[in-house]
Design a protein around this motif. Sequence first.
Motif, PDB file in Angstrom:
ATOM      1  N   THR A 119       0.815  -1.218   0.000  1.00  0.00           N
ATOM      2  CA  THR A 119       0.000   0.000   0.000  1.00  0.00           C
ATOM      3  C   THR A 119       0.847   1.266   0.000  1.00  0.00           C
ATOM      4  N   ARG A 161       3.090   1.895  -2.076  1.00  0.00           N
ATOM      5  CA  ARG A 161       3.157   2.319  -3.487  1.00  0.00           C
ATOM      6  C   ARG A 161       1.973   3.212  -3.825  1.00  0.00           C
ATOM      7  N   ASP A 162       0.822   2.943  -3.226  1.00  0.00           N
ATOM      8  CA  ASP A 162      -0.346   3.794  -3.446  1.00  0.00           C
ATOM      9  C   ASP A 162      -0.091   5.201  -2.927  1.00  0.00           C
ATOM     10  N   SER A 217       2.155   6.820  -5.426  1.00  0.00           N
ATOM     11  CA  SER A 217       1.385   7.128  -6.629  1.00  0.00           C
ATOM     12  C   SER A 217       0.558   8.398  -6.425  1.00  0.00           C
ATOM     13  N   ASP A 218      -0.081   8.515  -5.275  1.00  0.00           N
ATOM     14  CA  ASP A 218      -0.873   9.712  -4.969  1.00  0.00           C
ATOM     15  C   ASP A 218       0.007  10.962  -4.925  1.00  0.00           C
TER      16      ASP A 218
END
Length: 189
Positions: A113, A115-116, A119-120
Motif C-alpha cells: 500500500t 506504493r499507493d 502514486s498519490d
Amino acid sequence: MAADTRDRMIGAAIDVLRTKGVAGMSFTEVLDASGAARGAIYHHFPGGKAELVAEAATRNGRDVCGHLAQLPTDDPLTVVETFLASVRPVVDASAEGAGCAVAAVTIDPDSGTLRDVASDVFDSWTTTLAQRLTAAGVDHDTAADLATTLITLLQGAHVLCRADGSLEPFDRITRTATDLIRHRYPRGR
C-alpha cells in the motif's frame, strides 16, 4: 509537545528514506535523529514502520507540491526553467548519495500500500505542475503530458546523478528540456 515529537520523527524519517530507503531505515536512526524516546514509536505510529514511512512520504510530497504551486506562470519556458532550477539542489543531493524519499517507497519490495501513497504523491506533483503550465498558456492535455515528462525527468535525474556522482546528467537533461520548450513556446508569444 507530542505533536512536536511526531513531527520531528516524520522529518527524520524523510531524511533516512532519502539516504537509505525503506529497507535500510531503522527506528534507531529515526529516534536518534529526532531526539524522540524509544516509547514514542508505537505511541505516535501504532501501525509501525509502514505508518511512519507513509506519513513521511505524504509530508514530503505535500511539501514539494507546495513549492510547485508557487512556480511562476509568466510563460511555459519560465515554468520549466524555474522548475529545473528549483529541483537542482535536490538532484545535487542525489549526486552525493541522497535520493527522493517518495521514490524510495516504490523501490521497497514489500511496499504494498505504500506504493499507493507514492502514486498519490506523484499524481499531486504532476497535477500541480500541469496547473502551472496551463496557467502559463499550455493547453490542458499538453500540460499534463509535459508535467508528467518533467516529473519523470526529475526522478530519472535522481538515479543517474546518484550513479554518476555528479550533476552532469541533470545538466544535459536541463539543456535538452529547455531547448525543446524554447522551440515550442518561445517567450513573448
